[in-house]
Design a protein around this motif. Structure first.
Motif, PDB file in Angstrom:
ATOM      1  N   MET A   1       1.046  -1.146  -0.186  1.00  0.00           N
ATOM      2  CA  MET A   1      -0.061   0.191   0.298  1.00  0.00           C
ATOM      3  C   MET A   1       0.413   1.192   0.191  1.00  0.00           C
ATOM      4  N   SER A   2       0.387   2.455  -0.422  1.00  0.00           N
ATOM      5  CA  SER A   2       1.418   3.347  -1.593  1.00  0.00           C
ATOM      6  C   SER A   2       1.752   4.473   0.092  1.00  0.00           C
ATOM      7  N   ALA A   3       2.317   5.536   0.191  1.00  0.00           N
ATOM      8  CA  ALA A   3       2.519   6.521   1.725  1.00  0.00           C
ATOM      9  C   ALA A   3       0.769   6.792   1.552  1.00  0.00           C
ATOM     10  N   PRO A   4      -0.143   7.630   2.434  1.00  0.00           N
ATOM     11  CA  PRO A   4      -1.059   8.761   2.064  1.00  0.00           C
ATOM     12  C   PRO A   4      -0.233  10.112   1.354  1.00  0.00           C
ATOM     13  N   THR A   5      -1.155  10.933   1.146  1.00  0.00           N
ATOM     14  CA  THR A   5      -0.616  12.258   1.038  1.00  0.00           C
ATOM     15  C   THR A   5      -1.586  13.070   1.675  1.00  0.00           C
ATOM     16  N   TYR A   6      -0.563  14.136   2.273  1.00  0.00           N
ATOM     17  CA  TYR A   6      -1.168  15.069   3.224  1.00  0.00           C
ATOM     18  C   TYR A   6      -0.900  16.419   2.748  1.00  0.00           C
ATOM     19  N   THR A   7      -2.185  17.340   2.592  1.00  0.00           N
ATOM     20  CA  THR A   7      -2.046  18.725   2.903  1.00  0.00           C
ATOM     21  C   THR A   7      -2.215  19.526   4.084  1.00  0.00           C
ATOM     22  N   PHE A   8      -2.019  20.703   4.343  1.00  0.00           N
ATOM     23  CA  PHE A   8      -1.069  21.573   5.716  1.00  0.00           C
ATOM     24  C   PHE A   8      -0.924  22.376   4.847  1.00  0.00           C
ATOM     25  N   LEU A   9      -1.293  23.560   6.140  1.00  0.00           N
ATOM     26  CA  LEU A   9      -1.204  25.063   5.568  1.00  0.00           C
ATOM     27  C   LEU A   9      -0.039  25.364   6.263  1.00  0.00           C
ATOM     28  N   GLY A  10       0.788  25.540   5.201  1.00  0.00           N
ATOM     29  CA  GLY A  10       2.250  25.538   4.762  1.00  0.00           C
ATOM     30  C   GLY A  10       2.651  27.412   5.016  1.00  0.00           C
ATOM     31  N   PRO A  11       3.981  27.598   4.935  1.00  0.00           N
ATOM     32  CA  PRO A  11       5.061  26.468   4.169  1.00  0.00           C
ATOM     33  C   PRO A  11       5.281  25.268   5.587  1.00  0.00           C
ATOM     34  N   GLU A  12       6.665  24.445   5.363  1.00  0.00           N
ATOM     35  CA  GLU A  12       7.132  23.319   6.291  1.00  0.00           C
ATOM     36  C   GLU A  12       7.520  24.186   7.871  1.00  0.00           C
ATOM     37  N   GLY A  13       6.792  24.074   8.859  1.00  0.00           N
ATOM     38  CA  GLY A  13       7.406  24.065   9.913  1.00  0.00           C
ATOM     39  C   GLY A  13       6.442  25.516  10.603  1.00  0.00           C
ATOM     40  N   THR A  14       4.915  25.182  10.023  1.00  0.00           N
ATOM     41  CA  THR A  14       4.323  25.467  10.603  1.00  0.00           C
ATOM     42  C   THR A  14       3.203  24.959  12.409  1.00  0.00           C
ATOM     43  N   PHE A  15       2.550  25.626  12.870  1.00  0.00           N
ATOM     44  CA  PHE A  15       1.958  24.489  13.855  1.00  0.00           C
ATOM     45  C   PHE A  15       0.961  23.762  12.963  1.00  0.00           C
ATOM     46  N   THR A  16       0.502  24.319  11.942  1.00  0.00           N
ATOM     47  CA  THR A  16      -0.276  22.692  11.458  1.00  0.00           C
ATOM     48  C   THR A  16       0.372  21.370  11.492  1.00  0.00           C
ATOM     49  N   GLU A  17       1.722  21.616  10.599  1.00  0.00           N
ATOM     50  CA  GLU A  17       2.760  20.876  10.414  1.00  0.00           C
ATOM     51  C   GLU A  17       2.689  20.169  11.899  1.00  0.00           C
ATOM     52  N   THR A  18       2.410  21.073  12.654  1.00  0.00           N
ATOM     53  CA  THR A  18       2.875  20.044  14.167  1.00  0.00           C
ATOM     54  C   THR A  18       2.307  18.954  14.629  1.00  0.00           C
ATOM     55  N   ALA A  19       0.913  20.030  13.765  1.00  0.00           N
ATOM     56  CA  ALA A  19      -0.487  19.101  14.620  1.00  0.00           C
ATOM     57  C   ALA A  19      -0.426  18.149  13.504  1.00  0.00           C
ATOM     58  N   LEU A  20      -0.576  17.987  11.954  1.00  0.00           N
ATOM     59  CA  LEU A  20      -0.144  16.513  11.450  1.00  0.00           C
ATOM     60  C   LEU A  20       0.641  15.901  11.586  1.00  0.00           C
ATOM     61  N   MET A  21       1.807  16.291  12.241  1.00  0.00           N
ATOM     62  CA  MET A  21       2.586  14.575  12.805  1.00  0.00           C
ATOM     63  C   MET A  21       2.127  13.824  13.970  1.00  0.00           C
ATOM     64  N   GLN A  22       0.628  14.660  14.474  1.00  0.00           N
ATOM     65  CA  GLN A  22       0.211  13.801  15.472  1.00  0.00           C
ATOM     66  C   GLN A  22      -0.370  12.826  15.015  1.00  0.00           C
ATOM     67  N   VAL A  23      -0.703  12.499  13.027  1.00  0.00           N
ATOM     68  CA  VAL A  23      -1.841  12.161  13.053  1.00  0.00           C
ATOM     69  C   VAL A  23      -0.609  10.409  12.791  1.00  0.00           C
ATOM     70  N   PRO A  24      -0.677   9.287  13.236  1.00  0.00           N
ATOM     71  CA  PRO A  24       0.120   7.771  12.452  1.00  0.00           C
ATOM     72  C   PRO A  24       0.093   8.398  11.255  1.00  0.00           C
ATOM     73  N   GLY A  25       1.783   7.986  11.545  1.00  0.00           N
ATOM     74  CA  GLY A  25       2.010   7.683   9.982  1.00  0.00           C
ATOM     75  C   GLY A  25       2.805   8.508   8.999  1.00  0.00           C
ATOM     76  N   ALA A  26       2.222  10.382   9.612  1.00  0.00           N
ATOM     77  CA  ALA A  26       2.299  11.121   8.697  1.00  0.00           C
ATOM     78  C   ALA A  26       4.068  10.929   9.030  1.00  0.00           C
ATOM     79  N   ALA A  27       4.783  11.041   9.379  1.00  0.00           N
ATOM     80  CA  ALA A  27       6.351  11.017   9.127  1.00  0.00           C
ATOM     81  C   ALA A  27       6.682  10.911   8.373  1.00  0.00           C
ATOM     82  N   ASP A  28       6.164   9.034   7.510  1.00  0.00           N
ATOM     83  CA  ASP A  28       6.366   8.678   6.317  1.00  0.00           C
ATOM     84  C   ASP A  28       5.251   8.989   4.851  1.00  0.00           C
ATOM     85  N   ALA A  29       4.084   9.758   5.602  1.00  0.00           N
ATOM     86  CA  ALA A  29       3.661  10.458   4.440  1.00  0.00           C
ATOM     87  C   ALA A  29       4.184  11.380   3.291  1.00  0.00           C
ATOM     88  N   PHE A  30       3.534  11.510   2.144  1.00  0.00           N
ATOM     89  CA  PHE A  30       4.064  12.740   1.746  1.00  0.00           C
ATOM     90  C   PHE A  30       2.746  13.913   2.194  1.00  0.00           C
TER      91      PHE A  30
END
Length: 309
Positions: A1-30
């Motif tokens: 199964m391919s890794a999921p793709t997530y979008t988020f309010l960027g750029p990288e390093g925002t609080f939104t990306e911090t929230a996304l990293m709480q999702v299991p598997g997000a570290a290895d996702a696109f």
């Protein structure tokens, strides 16, 4: 199964990306940073991404209007998860800039609102320059042609960018500030009920008349469903036309919540269901005995026995 793709309010390093990293598997996702909420959600709607993480509510400033409006219109989306992120801010500038020389500060509007008292006390002559995000304002300083002197951003951005100097830390006016984020996907199977859930709906006001809001609220109150958030937003159609964005304690599979949703639909057929999902704080709803699933089942059985004679 391919890794999921997530979008988020960027750029990288925002609080939104911090929230996304709480999702299991997000570290290895696109992970695709987007410049605004609408773009992040549109990529989900058109199938470019599996889900989007966007901010919806701040403990200081309330609802994030860009998100509330974007999920209330257009092709339907579903909230499948929420995340809470404690918010802290730092003031950064290019090397050589000192606090007393700052005349213009850039950041996101919600961040500015949470740091106004500190700014007024420490840089009283500084003007505010709106930014699309805290990270974008900070990164703009590195481009060399920024039309501002400093930026308010997350500590993570400052730590990862050697070209930024931290002039002040912990500048938020409320040390307990928290922002709530939601993970949004296309409609599908609802997350399973956990007993500590939240249901989000958008309810247009079909007709403006005395008691119209009370009719909506009564659908929840009469069934023992607590509301954790309710906000009104203009539909944009004409002055005085609003919809209500509502978070209710419980899951759509709870009898009391399902009955309330049915009541809302009777009053306002354009009601939009945005999802039932686990609460990030894992706080279970308080359910009175007469509004439990068992009480609803017993009541329906009693009515059926009457109809059957």
């Amino acid at each position: 199964m391919s890794a999921p793709t997530y979008t988020f309010l960027g750029p990288e390093g925002t609080f939104t990306e911090t929230a996304l990293m709480q999702v299991p598997g997000a570290a290895d996702a696109f992970r695709i940073p987007c410049t605004n909420v609408n773009t992040a959600l549109e990529r989900v709607r058109n199938g470019e991404a599996d889900a989007a993480m966007v901010p919806i509510e701040n403990s200081v400033e309330g609802g994030v209007t860009a998100t509330l409006d974007a999920i209330a219109t257009g092709p339907e989306l579903r909230i499948i998860r929420e995340a809470l992120v404690p918010i802290t801010f730092v003031l950064v500038a290019r090397p050589g800039v000192v606090l007393s020389s700052i005349k213009r500060i850039s950041t996101h509007g919600h961040a500015w609102a949470q740091c106004r008292l500190w700014v007024d006390e420490n840089t009283p002559n500084a003007d505010y320059v709106p930014g699309s995000s805290t990270a974008a304002s900070a990164m703009g300083l590195l481009e060399g042609d920024a039309h501002y002197d400093a930026a308010i951003c997350a500590p993570l951005i400052a730590s990862e960018q050697p070209g930024l100097n931290v002039l002040a830390e912990n500048i938020g006016d409320n040390p307990d500030a928290v922002t709530r984020f939601i993970l949004v996907s296309r409609p599908g199977t609802l997350p399973e009920r956990t007993g500590a859930d939240k249901t989000t709906v958008v309810v247009p006001l079909p007709e403006d008349h005395p008691g119209a809001l009370m009719e909506i609220l009564d659908q929840f109150a009469s069934r023992g469903v607590n509301l954790s958030r309710i906000e009104s937003r203009p539909t944009g159609q004409y002055l005085g036309h609003y919809f209500f964005s509502i978070d209710a304690d419980g899951h759509a599979s709870d009898s009391r919540v399902a009955d309330a949703l049915a009541g809302l639909h009777r009053i306002s057929p354009a009601t939009r269901f945005l999802g039932s999902y686990a609460r990030a704080d894992k706080q279970a709803a308080v359910v009175a005995p007469h509004t439990s699933d068992a009480a609803f089942a017993s009541a329906h059985a009693w009515v059926q026995s009457i109809l059957k004679g």
